[in-house]
Structure formats: C-alpha cells, structure tokens
Design a protein around this motif. Structure first.
Motif, PDB file in Angstrom:
ATOM      1  N   HIS A 189       0.835  -1.199   0.000  1.00 39.57           N
ATOM      2  CA  HIS A 189       0.000   0.000   0.000  1.00 39.57           C
ATOM      3  C   HIS A 189       0.873   1.253   0.000  1.00 39.57           C
ATOM      4  O   HIS A 189       0.626   2.208  -0.753  1.00 39.57           O
ATOM      5  N   GLU A 190       1.922   1.226   0.805  1.00 41.01           N
ATOM      6  CA  GLU A 190       2.798   2.394   0.890  1.00 41.01           C
ATOM      7  C   GLU A 190       3.596   2.590  -0.398  1.00 41.01           C
ATOM      8  O   GLU A 190       3.715   3.705  -0.912  1.00 41.01           O
ATOM      9  N   ILE A 191       4.144   1.500  -0.934  1.00 45.70           N
ATOM     10  CA  ILE A 191       4.981   1.594  -2.137  1.00 45.70           C
ATOM     11  C   ILE A 191       4.172   2.078  -3.338  1.00 45.70           C
ATOM     12  O   ILE A 191       4.666   2.857  -4.169  1.00 45.70           O
ATOM     13  N   THR A 192       2.920   1.646  -3.434  1.00 43.11           N
ATOM     14  CA  THR A 192       2.105   1.931  -4.631  1.00 43.11           C
ATOM     15  C   THR A 192       1.102   3.059  -4.404  1.00 43.11           C
ATOM     16  O   THR A 192       0.189   3.237  -5.218  1.00 43.11           O
ATOM     17  N   ASN A 193       1.253   3.801  -3.312  1.00 40.96           N
ATOM     18  CA  ASN A 193       0.327   4.898  -2.994  1.00 40.96           C
ATOM     19  C   ASN A 193      -1.126   4.424  -2.928  1.00 40.96           C
ATOM     20  O   ASN A 193      -2.050   5.130  -3.332  1.00 40.96           O
ATOM     21  N   GLY A 194      -1.291   3.211  -2.432  1.00 41.39           N
ATOM     22  CA  GLY A 194      -2.623   2.684  -2.187  1.00 41.39           C
ATOM     23  C   GLY A 194      -3.274   1.988  -3.354  1.00 41.39           C
ATOM     24  O   GLY A 194      -4.354   1.395  -3.200  1.00 41.39           O
ATOM     25  N   ASP A 195      -2.643   2.016  -4.539  1.00 40.15           N
ATOM     26  CA  ASP A 195      -3.270   1.409  -5.719  1.00 40.15           C
ATOM     27  C   ASP A 195      -3.027  -0.087  -5.839  1.00 40.15           C
ATOM     28  O   ASP A 195      -3.826  -0.800  -6.453  1.00 40.15           O
TER      29      ASP A 195
END
Length: 338
Positions: free
Chosen positions: A221-227
């Motif tokens: 979640h953090e790495i992909t900005n929630g996507d």
C-alpha cells in the motif's frame, strides 16, 4: 555411462546406463553441468504426477558437442559449447498452431515425461541445441531456468510504466525480476528468506518485502500509494501467495501464475470480477525467451554465482537432494558437475 536416477520417491542412486544411440538428425552431447529443478524435487518427493519411476532427472543443461548424426547441419561441430531447449512440441495441437510451442498439449520435458540429462552423455535433436560459446559452462546451465521467469513477464505484458510484484525469489522468480527490470518496470520482490531477498536486490529489485516479518498489504500500500501493483507474478507455488496475488494486485491488473501449488486453491470471486483482472498461467518458455536470457547473460555484469547455492559431483547428488528436500526454502540452485 554414469547417470543419476530417482529410482523411487526419496531414493536417488548412481547407475550405469548404455551410451545413447544417435539418429541421423541427433547431436550427442557430453554433459558438463546440469541443474536440479523444482520439478526434480517434486519427483524426489513423489509429488510429480507426470513422472514414472525410475527416472533420470535434469533439463537445465550445459554441454559440449561430442558427435553429430549424418543429417545434422555443418554448423554443429565437436567441442562447441551448448545448452538445450528441453521441451518437445507436436506442431499440430491448438497451442502449436498459434506458435505457442511452450504450451504444447503433448509436450514431454527432459527429466519429467522422458529421461533427462543427469548423465555423462545425452542425445537430442539438433533443432533443440543452442550454440553459445560466449557463455561460460556455468552460465549455460542457468539459461533454461531463467527463461521461465522471462516468459512470465512477457505473458504479463510488462512495460516501463508498470509496478510488478513477484512472489517467490527462487530461480524462476529471479528470472522474472531480471526481465521486469530489463523492461523498465518498478519491481517489488516478496519472499520469506532474507538471503533470497538480498539476491533479488542484486538482480535489480527496487523494493523487497519479507512477508513473514512484515505486513505485506501495508508495505505494498505504501509503495504503490494505495493502488496496488499493476502486475503480480506468482512464482512460489503456495496457496497463500496465490490468494495474495489476487488480493493485492491493482484494479484492472494482471496476475501471472507460474508455480504449481501442492493443494487446491480456493478464491472468492468478488475481487476477480470486481477488479476485472486478467489471470493467466505461464508454462515453460519460447525460443525468444531463450534468446533474451542469453543476451542478458552475455552483457550483464551480475556475477551469476550468486544464483548457485552449491555445486556437487554425481556421487554427492543423492545427499544434496535429501538436504534440499529437508529445507527447500534455503536453496536457489544446485548444479551437478559431470
């Protein structure tokens, strides 16, 4: 000649076999190195439904040409260093008609449906022999296992705008990491072994997650900005990672499954439908994948020895297989040197 045989589940022996007979279109190869594959481990454990015992395993091949049949083209000469495409294809099934020879309905892989290369010599059709003297003997044995991960990335249509998560950082996952980075993607490597995750970093992974010690969902979640990642590659063959791939991949994402799970995997269909996912299998590799791996190994500055856990003699192979079966998560690749 000397050969390694899985006689029955849990039983490996050194046996004597007759020298192979070569047909008019065959090439006789003198084996240098052969890698043990996960399919060989499954055979040893009695979990490979495609194998009949006894079986000589092995399809990750480094060899030199010893002799050629009378109809083999002149470009094949004694002493040339080679590797082998270990799959057959019928040319007539629905997959072959689409030139997806890797998924031939009637494929027989060396060491699985037919006798493999864990022997001093093997005879194969010249069309399956790849000559690449620019590669070392060890590199040649790593070509085939890396192609499987390369093929999965190709199936996933990975590009430079994708974030790719790869579950499982063994040899197959390592190939996927390399290919995804060559495509320009952002790569997240997931495993439960820190040694494998360190190797993943050396191969180019941008992020690593130890899913045993870290919260997988929160990290992604953090790495992909929630996507969530655009593409998920399942290379572990575990029901948990199969489900995680579906759960964590982004909406309108792609999931590519390479690993064979040992048990049935159940899914809730909600995410599958709601995310409108593309879910596909990935089997073996095509000629273009072999070409891509060979190009990578010729030009890469990575020391391929980081992928090799140990190199053993044929006499030590039974014990190496036993030790691998007792702790499979710690092994990247075992090479047998003939």
């Amino acid at each position: 000649m000397k050969a390694i045989e899985i006689t029955n589940p849990g039983e490996v022996k050194i046996v004597e076999r007759e020298m192979p007979q070569i047909g008019k279109g065959d090439v006789l190869l003198k084996i240098k190195y052969v890698g043990f594959c996960g399919s060989d481990l499954s055979t040893y454990l009695g979990k490979n439904p495609m194998v009949r015992y006894p079986r000589i395993p092995g399809h990750e091949i480094s060899a030199v040409i010893e002799k050629t049949g009378e109809n083999v083209p002149e470009g094949f000469q004694k002493g040339q260093a080679v590797t082998v495409v270990p799959y057959t294809n019928c040319g007539q099934c629905s997959s072959c008609k689409q030139k997806r020879f890797n998924a031939c309905r009637f494929n027989e892989t060396l060491g699985v449906q037919r006798e493999g290369a864990m022997a001093q010599y093997i005879a194969v059709p010249w069309q399956k022999v790849l000559k690449h003297e620019a590669l070392s003997e060890v590199q040649l044995a790593l070509v085939e296992p890396l192609t499987v991960g390369f093929h999965a990335i190709d199936n996933g249509k990975v590009t430079d705008i994708d974030i790719v998560v790869i579950f499982g950082c063994g040899m197959i996952g390592s190939g996927a990491i390399v290919r995804a980075k060559l495509r320009g993607a952002t790569v997240i490597a997931v495993d439960i072994d820190n040694v494998k995750l360190k190797i993943a970093q050396q191969l180019g992974a941008d992020f690593t997650i130890n899913s045993r010690d870290q919260d997988l969902h929160e990290e992604l979640h953090e790495i992909t900005n929630g996507d969530g990642p655009n593409v998920a590659i399942e290379a572990a063959g575990n029901p948990l990672t199969y489900r995680a791939a579906i759960d964590e991949v982004a909406y309108a994402g792609r999931v590519v499954c390479i690993g064979y799970a040992g048990t049935e995997v159940s899914f809730t269909t909600k995410l599958w439908v709601q995310k409108e996912l593309e879910i596909m299998g990935s089997r073996n590799a095509n000629p273009s994948d072999f070409e891509a791996v060979i190009k990578y190994l010729k030009s890469s500055h990575i020391d391929e020895k980081i992928l090799i856990s140990k190199t053993v003699s044929p006499e030590d192979a039974p014990m190496a297989m036993k030790e691998w079966s007792e702790d499979p998560g710690k092994i990247m690749k075992i090479l047998v040197q003939f």
